[in-house]
Scaffold this motif. Structure first.
Motif, PDB file in Angstrom:
ATOM      1  N   PRO A   1     -82.355 -40.358 -21.678  1.00  0.00           N
ATOM      2  CA  PRO A   1     -82.573 -39.696 -21.355  1.00  0.00           C
ATOM      3  C   PRO A   1     -81.338 -39.519 -20.094  1.00  0.00           C
TER       4      PRO A   1
ATOM      5  N   CYS B   1     -83.823 -45.595 -16.322  1.00  0.00           N
ATOM      6  CA  CYS B   1     -83.796 -45.451 -16.933  1.00  0.00           C
ATOM      7  C   CYS B   1     -83.843 -46.703 -18.580  1.00  0.00           C
TER       8      CYS B   1
ATOM      9  N   HIS C   1     -75.879 -49.958 -21.051  1.00  0.00           N
ATOM     10  CA  HIS C   1     -76.005 -48.749 -19.225  1.00  0.00           C
ATOM     11  C   HIS C   1     -74.693 -49.163 -18.780  1.00  0.00           C
TER      12      HIS C   1
HETATM   13 ZN    ZN Z   1     -80.497 -44.886 -20.662  1.00  0.00          ZN
END
Ligand code: ZN
Ligand code: ZN
Length: 388
Positions: free
Chosen positions: A216, A16, A22
């Motif tokens: 996403p 991602c 993250h």
């Molecule tokens: Zn992400």
């Protein structure tokens, strides 16, 4: 269970490039299977943790707490708090419950263990974080998606605020225990998952229209959780082992999407804001509380009604939007099931579907529709409906 949680987490989040932080998984052990309770002792001994503080309530003592204390006590020093209910008989994650745990826990405790549903976990999460100790999650019902997340929704002076605190270090979910959970709690867990229909819609909307941070990967993880629970709705209603496993996996996945992103955007939109509003009104009036998921499920149907109705109408007469934006929002709402479809799914899993079943008066709903968006600084469609 069939799912390797850590592997799924890493696979789902890798690649991602959204640019947002993250967060890694801080849970080192997931055990979701029949008899998972009986893996706890060797886990504690491996960690060198011989003093534990177990937190439960009267109901969850019966479901698993007593069994667990007897079994652990052979080699582990167990102290405990049974969180007291309020005068309506509800256990609330509020300042009194948190202080009860903090004052009863000894300084020697190596780790806290939450044995219960969502509220006991929120109390333990907040209390353990406050005193700087880790905690272990032992869910006794598949009733909410927050077991493994960092967020602790806490009631302070009758206002509900979600604090980012800590995720558990380990989670032991015994399917034998989960299967025995009251049906209403299982239906509530399914309803909490159905809320992802509208939370995901709101998140996309907020990202496109107001630059809300978006990931996403976290959105895909949440969608996967939703699809998994919806396809198992009949098994969930029947309370089969397969149904419980599917529902619990879905709840975990939704919680993990929030952990990855570090915020509740994936799993909480207008439907949760309505639910929080109702909860605070009930607290204010001293009324008996409803299950979190029961409120979220009914709110999801109502929010879907609003988005397909009033929101879409506003979009088409809003001079601030151009043709492309209108089309985009129309397409987004087009993917959302209608309120009626949501209510049919709730019903299929044995859940409540209407305000009347929750004893929520139409006047309270009207107030929440107009004001719930102010509870959180988040650009949902409910927020859009109420602002210029
Ligand atoms: Zn992400
Ligand atoms: Zn929820």
């Amino acid at each position: 269970m069939s799912l390797d949680v850590t592997d799924w987490y890493n696979r789902s989040s890798s690649g991602c490039s959204c640019g947002h932080t993250h967060y890694g998984l801080t849970v080192d052990t997931f055990s979701i299977r029949n008899g998972a309770l009986y893996e706890l002792r060797s886990y504690l001994l491996d960690k060198g943790w011989r003093d534990v503080h177990l937190v439960s309530d009267a109901q969850t003592n019966e479901a698993a707490g007593e069994k667990l204390v007897r079994y652990l006590s052979e080699e582990i020093n167990v102290e405990r708090t049974t969180v007291l209910p309020d005068r309506n008989g509800d256990v609330i994650a509020d300042e009194q419950a948190i202080m009860q745990v903090i004052t009863e826990a000894s300084r020697e405790a190596d780790v806290f263990i939450a044995v219960g549903a969502g509220t006991v976990h929120d109390i333990t999460r907040f209390a353990s974080h406050t005193v700087g100790k880790p905690f272990i999650a032992v869910p006794t019902a598949p009733s909410v998606d927050g077991f493994n997340s960092m967020g602790a929704p806490i009631v302070l002076r009758k206002k509900k605020i979600t604090y980012q605190t800590q995720a558990p270090v380990a989670l032991f979910a015994d399917l034998d225990v989960l299967r025995e959970a009251p049906r209403a709690m299982t239906a509530a867990g399914f309803a909490d998952i159905l809320g992802k229909y509208t939370s995901l819609t709101d998140w996309s909307f907020g990202a496109v229209m107001a630059g809300e941070p978006y990931c996403p990967a976290a959105a895909r993880m949440t969608q996967e959780a939703l699809d998994q629970a919806v396809s198992a709705k009949d098994e969930i209603r029947m309370g089969t082992s397969f149904g419980m496993e599917q529902l619990f996996e879905a709840l975990l996945k939704s919680g993990m999407a929030m952990s990855l992103f570090g915020r509740s955007h994936p799993a909480s939109g207008g439907e949760h804001h309505l639910s929080h509003y109702w909860e605070m009104a009930f607290l204010e009036e001293g009324r008996k509380q409803l299950l979190h998921g029961e409120k979220v499920g009914v709110a999801t149907g109502l929010i879907a009604d609003l988005y397909h109705g009033e929101v879409l109408e506003k979009v088409f007469r809003d001079p601030a939007l151009d043709a492309g934006q209108r089309k985009g929002i129309e397409a987004l709402i087009g993917q959302l099931p209608t309120g009626e479809e949501i209510r049919m799914m709730l019903k299929a899993a044995g859940g409540k579907t209407s305000l009347a079943e929750l004893n929520i008066e139409p006047a309270l709903y009207e107030k929440s529709k107009a004001h719930a968006h102010t509870l959180r600084d988040r650009k949902t469609m409910l927020h859009y409906l109420n602002t210029v």
